[in-house]
Motif scaffolding. Structure first.
Motif, PDB file in Angstrom:
ATOM      1  N   VAL A   1      -0.102  20.882  38.575  1.00 26.59           N
ATOM      2  CA  VAL A   1       1.266  21.229  38.965  1.00 26.59           C
ATOM      3  C   VAL A   1       1.280  22.585  39.674  1.00 26.59           C
ATOM      4  O   VAL A   1       1.992  22.769  40.663  1.00 26.59           O
ATOM      5  CB  VAL A   1       2.201  21.229  37.737  1.00 26.59           C
ATOM      6  CG1 VAL A   1       3.560  21.805  38.079  1.00 26.59           C
ATOM      7  CG2 VAL A   1       2.348  19.823  37.187  1.00 26.59           C
TER       8      VAL A   1
ATOM      9  N   SER B   1       8.874  25.076  40.136  1.00 24.73           N
ATOM     10  CA  SER B   1       8.333  24.980  38.775  1.00 24.73           C
ATOM     11  C   SER B   1       9.445  24.827  37.738  1.00 24.73           C
ATOM     12  O   SER B   1       9.290  24.096  36.760  1.00 24.73           O
ATOM     13  CB  SER B   1       7.462  26.190  38.456  1.00 24.73           C
ATOM     14  OG  SER B   1       8.230  27.370  38.431  1.00 24.73           O
TER      15      SER B   1
ATOM     16  N   ILE C   1      10.553  21.179  38.008  1.00 26.46           N
ATOM     17  CA  ILE C   1       9.561  20.295  37.386  1.00 26.46           C
ATOM     18  C   ILE C   1       9.627  20.396  35.866  1.00 26.46           C
ATOM     19  O   ILE C   1       9.577  19.387  35.162  1.00 26.46           O
ATOM     20  CB  ILE C   1       8.152  20.625  37.913  1.00 26.46           C
ATOM     21  CG1 ILE C   1       8.028  20.185  39.372  1.00 26.46           C
ATOM     22  CG2 ILE C   1       7.071  19.951  37.064  1.00 26.46           C
ATOM     23  CD1 ILE C   1       6.755  20.654  40.052  1.00 26.46           C
TER      24      ILE C   1
ATOM     25  N   SER D   1       2.606  23.185  43.467  1.00 21.59           N
ATOM     26  CA  SER D   1       3.634  24.188  43.732  1.00 21.59           C
ATOM     27  C   SER D   1       3.142  25.207  44.749  1.00 21.59           C
ATOM     28  O   SER D   1       3.865  25.569  45.686  1.00 21.59           O
ATOM     29  CB  SER D   1       4.025  24.885  42.423  1.00 21.59           C
ATOM     30  OG  SER D   1       4.964  25.899  42.658  1.00 21.59           O
TER      31      SER D   1
END
Length: 55
Positions: free
Chosen positions: A33, A15, A18, A37
Protein backbone atom coordinates in the motif's frame (compact mmCIF):
# COMPACT_ATOMS: atom_id res chain seq x y z
CA UNK A 1 8.81 22.80 -2.81
CA UNK A 2 5.20 23.11 -3.98
CA UNK A 3 5.38 19.76 -5.75
CA UNK A 4 6.74 18.07 -2.61
CA UNK A 5 3.88 19.47 -0.53
CA UNK A 6 1.32 18.46 -3.16
CA UNK A 7 2.74 14.94 -3.31
CA UNK A 8 2.77 14.63 0.49
CA UNK A 9 -0.80 15.84 0.84
CA UNK A 10 -1.98 13.51 -1.92
CA UNK A 11 -0.22 10.48 -0.40
CA UNK A 12 -1.55 11.29 3.07
CA UNK A 13 -5.09 11.69 1.73
CA UNK A 14 -4.85 8.45 -0.21
CA UNK A 15 -3.61 6.56 2.83
CA UNK A 16 -6.44 7.96 4.97
CA UNK A 17 -8.96 6.94 2.30
CA UNK A 18 -7.49 3.44 2.08
CA UNK A 19 -7.45 3.08 5.87
CA UNK A 20 -11.10 4.14 6.05
CA UNK A 21 -12.29 1.78 3.31
CA UNK A 22 -10.24 -1.36 3.95
CA UNK A 23 -9.65 -3.53 7.01
CA UNK A 24 -6.36 -3.18 8.94
CA UNK A 25 -3.28 -4.33 7.06
CA UNK A 26 -0.96 -7.14 8.08
CA UNK A 27 2.45 -8.33 6.95
CA UNK A 28 3.34 -7.59 3.35
CA UNK A 29 0.20 -5.53 2.72
CA UNK A 30 1.70 -2.46 4.43
CA UNK A 31 4.66 -1.99 2.07
CA UNK A 32 2.47 -2.75 -0.94
CA UNK A 33 0.00 0.00 0.00
CA UNK A 34 2.91 2.37 0.73
CA UNK A 35 4.38 1.59 -2.69
CA UNK A 36 1.07 2.26 -4.43
CA UNK A 37 0.58 5.52 -2.52
CA UNK A 38 4.11 6.71 -3.27
CA UNK A 39 3.85 5.75 -6.93
CA UNK A 40 0.54 7.54 -7.45
CA UNK A 41 1.84 10.60 -5.61
CA UNK A 42 4.90 10.68 -7.83
CA UNK A 43 2.79 10.32 -10.97
CA UNK A 44 0.56 13.17 -9.80
CA UNK A 45 3.58 15.37 -9.11
CA UNK A 46 5.04 14.66 -12.56
CA UNK A 47 1.69 15.49 -14.15
CA UNK A 48 1.59 18.82 -12.30
CA UNK A 49 5.15 19.61 -13.38
CA UNK A 50 4.29 18.88 -17.01
CA UNK A 51 1.05 20.86 -16.78
CA UNK A 52 2.81 23.88 -15.26
CA UNK A 53 5.45 23.72 -17.98
CA UNK A 54 2.80 24.04 -20.69
CA UNK A 55 1.11 27.07 -19.11
Amino acid sequence: MTIAVLTGVFCAGLSILIAALLPPFEGYEVPIVALISGFTGSVLAQAVIMWRGRS
